[in-house]
Design a protein around this motif. Structure first.
Motif, mmCIF file in Angstrom:
data_model
loop_
_atom_site.group_PDB
_atom_site.id
_atom_site.type_symbol
_atom_site.label_atom_id
_atom_site.label_comp_id
_atom_site.label_asym_id
_atom_site.label_seq_id
_atom_site.Cartn_x
_atom_site.Cartn_y
_atom_site.Cartn_z
ATOM 1 N N THR A 73 -0.347 -21.164 11.334
ATOM 2 C CA THR A 73 0.582 -20.233 11.981
ATOM 3 C C THR A 73 1.717 -19.828 11.043
ATOM 4 O OG1 THR A 73 0.080 -21.268 14.101
ATOM 5 C CG2 THR A 73 2.053 -19.909 13.999
ATOM 6 N N GLN A 74 2.291 -20.781 10.329
ATOM 7 C CA GLN A 74 3.409 -20.493 9.424
ATOM 8 C C GLN A 74 3.014 -19.527 8.316
ATOM 9 O OE1 GLN A 74 4.655 -24.292 7.964
ATOM 10 N NE2 GLN A 74 5.640 -24.886 9.881
ATOM 11 N N ASN A 75 1.752 -19.567 7.908
ATOM 12 C CA ASN A 75 1.287 -18.700 6.828
ATOM 13 C C ASN A 75 0.606 -17.434 7.338
ATOM 14 O OD1 ASN A 75 1.747 -20.175 4.143
ATOM 15 N ND2 ASN A 75 1.015 -21.764 5.522
ATOM 16 N N ASN A 76 0.685 -17.193 8.648
ATOM 17 C CA ASN A 76 0.074 -16.014 9.262
ATOM 18 C C ASN A 76 -1.390 -15.887 8.833
ATOM 19 O OD1 ASN A 76 0.018 -13.781 10.907
ATOM 20 N ND2 ASN A 76 0.710 -12.385 9.308
ATOM 21 N N ALA A 77 -2.113 -17.001 8.944
ATOM 22 C CA ALA A 77 -3.502 -17.066 8.497
ATOM 23 C C ALA A 77 -4.421 -17.343 9.681
ATOM 24 C CB ALA A 77 -3.652 -18.155 7.446
ATOM 25 N N ASP A 78 -5.729 -17.303 9.404
ATOM 26 C CA ASP A 78 -6.728 -17.596 10.424
ATOM 27 C C ASP A 78 -7.404 -18.947 10.208
ATOM 28 O OD1 ASP A 78 -6.393 -15.156 11.818
ATOM 29 O OD2 ASP A 78 -7.620 -14.134 10.324
ATOM 30 N N ALA A 79 -7.421 -19.425 8.960
ATOM 31 C CA ALA A 79 -8.097 -20.688 8.651
ATOM 32 C C ALA A 79 -7.608 -21.215 7.306
ATOM 33 C CB ALA A 79 -9.605 -20.478 8.617
ATOM 34 N N LEU A 80 -8.075 -22.419 6.964
ATOM 35 C CA LEU A 80 -7.779 -23.038 5.672
ATOM 36 C C LEU A 80 -9.084 -23.306 4.944
ATOM 37 C CD1 LEU A 80 -5.128 -25.680 6.800
ATOM 38 C CD2 LEU A 80 -4.694 -23.440 5.795
ATOM 39 N N ILE A 81 -9.092 -23.086 3.627
ATOM 40 C CA ILE A 81 -10.270 -23.391 2.810
ATOM 41 C C ILE A 81 -9.849 -24.253 1.621
ATOM 42 C CG2 ILE A 81 -11.509 -21.300 3.465
ATOM 43 C CD1 ILE A 81 -10.775 -20.168 0.670
ATOM 44 N N ASN A 82 -10.841 -24.819 0.943
ATOM 45 C CA ASN A 82 -10.609 -25.668 -0.234
ATOM 46 C C ASN A 82 -9.557 -26.735 0.066
ATOM 47 O OD1 ASN A 82 -12.444 -24.045 -1.607
ATOM 48 N ND2 ASN A 82 -10.830 -22.687 -2.340
ATOM 49 N N ILE A 83 -9.774 -27.456 1.142
ATOM 50 C CA ILE A 83 -8.799 -28.435 1.621
ATOM 51 C C ILE A 83 -8.916 -29.729 0.826
ATOM 52 C CG2 ILE A 83 -8.052 -29.782 3.608
ATOM 53 C CD1 ILE A 83 -9.301 -27.544 5.362
ATOM 54 N N ARG A 84 -7.804 -30.150 0.267
ATOM 55 C CA ARG A 84 -7.695 -31.444 -0.398
ATOM 56 C C ARG A 84 -6.659 -32.233 0.381
ATOM 57 N NH1 ARG A 84 -7.669 -27.146 -3.013
ATOM 58 N NH2 ARG A 84 -5.461 -27.086 -3.485
ATOM 59 N N TYR A 85 -7.046 -33.418 0.846
ATOM 60 C CA TYR A 85 -6.125 -34.193 1.673
ATOM 61 C C TYR A 85 -6.015 -35.620 1.161
ATOM 62 C CZ TYR A 85 -10.296 -36.192 3.812
ATOM 63 O OH TYR A 85 -11.482 -36.834 4.009
ATOM 64 N N TRP A 86 -4.938 -36.268 1.537
ATOM 65 C CA TRP A 86 -4.739 -37.674 1.202
ATOM 66 C C TRP A 86 -4.014 -38.359 2.345
ATOM 67 C CZ3 TRP A 86 0.435 -38.818 1.007
ATOM 68 C CH2 TRP A 86 1.303 -37.776 0.732
ATOM 69 N N ASN A 87 -4.297 -39.629 2.478
ATOM 70 C CA ASN A 87 -3.683 -40.445 3.523
ATOM 71 C C ASN A 87 -3.113 -41.685 2.854
ATOM 72 O OD1 ASN A 87 -2.954 -41.346 6.060
ATOM 73 N ND2 ASN A 87 -4.886 -42.393 6.384
ATOM 74 N N GLU A 88 -1.879 -41.986 3.148
ATOM 75 C CA GLU A 88 -1.212 -43.122 2.524
ATOM 76 C C GLU A 88 -0.654 -44.025 3.612
ATOM 77 O OE1 GLU A 88 1.538 -42.746 -1.061
ATOM 78 O OE2 GLU A 88 2.904 -42.862 0.650
ATOM 79 N N LYS A 89 -0.821 -45.327 3.436
ATOM 80 C CA LYS A 89 -0.260 -46.304 4.370
ATOM 81 C C LYS A 89 0.664 -47.233 3.605
ATOM 82 C CE LYS A 89 -3.909 -46.705 7.757
ATOM 83 N NZ LYS A 89 -4.713 -47.646 8.499
ATOM 84 N N SER A 90 1.852 -47.404 4.126
ATOM 85 C CA SER A 90 2.807 -48.351 3.560
ATOM 86 C C SER A 90 3.165 -49.344 4.653
ATOM 87 C CB SER A 90 4.067 -47.632 3.080
ATOM 88 O OG SER A 90 3.738 -46.682 2.100
ATOM 89 N N VAL A 91 2.927 -50.624 4.393
ATOM 90 C CA VAL A 91 3.156 -51.663 5.392
ATOM 91 C C VAL A 91 4.396 -52.462 5.005
ATOM 92 C CG1 VAL A 91 2.180 -53.674 6.542
ATOM 93 C CG2 VAL A 91 0.678 -51.824 5.792
ATOM 94 N N PHE A 92 5.332 -52.565 5.941
ATOM 95 C CA PHE A 92 6.535 -53.363 5.773
ATOM 96 C C PHE A 92 6.634 -54.305 6.964
ATOM 97 C CE2 PHE A 92 7.291 -49.263 3.768
ATOM 98 C CZ PHE A 92 7.539 -49.663 2.468
#
Length: 122
Positions: A73-92
């Motif tokens: 929505t913020q980019n006034n687009a219809d979809a995303l392509i070439n998606i690169r994602y990462w997930n990070e967990k920090s435990v305290f």
């Protein structure tokens, strides 16, 4: 001063961080539809969970779907392509901070002209 150093060393040894990464072609089926690249998208979001041993209790639902829809929505687009994602967990101690990051390209579907078939005369 000695107590502070011991506390810092203790926190370092009882905390942990892990991360994963991935690659996805798009968040929707593209097929043979034509599109225009609007621009690059890059953002991250965090949420917390309570972890006691092997039991993890989410303090809130992971907001991944809302996150991706907001990027579109913020980019006034219809979809995303070439998606690169990462997930990070920090435990305290018993609290885990989960961070999800996403890099992609926002696209806009091109208007498909309506083609009418000419009527053939018999």
């Amino acid at each position: 001063m000695k107590k502070a150093a011991v506390a810092i060393v203790f926190l370092i040894f009882v905390s942990c961080a892990t991360s994963t990464a991935g690659l996805v072609t798009s968040n929707t089926a593209i097929g043979d539809r034509k599109f225009t690249i609007v621009g690059p998208v890059k953002d991250k979001i965090s949420w917390y969970t309570l972890d006691i041993g092997f039991i993890g209790l989410p303090l809130e639902e992971p907001p991944i779907e809302e996150f991706t829809q907001n990027l579109i929505t913020q980019n006034n687009a219809d979809a995303l392509i070439n998606i690169r994602y990462w997930n990070e967990k920090s435990v305290f101690l018993f609290i885990t901070k989960n961070t999800f990051g996403l890099n992609a390209e926002a696209i806009k579907w091109e208007e498909i002209p309506v083609v009418t078939n000419p009527k053939t005369k018999k």
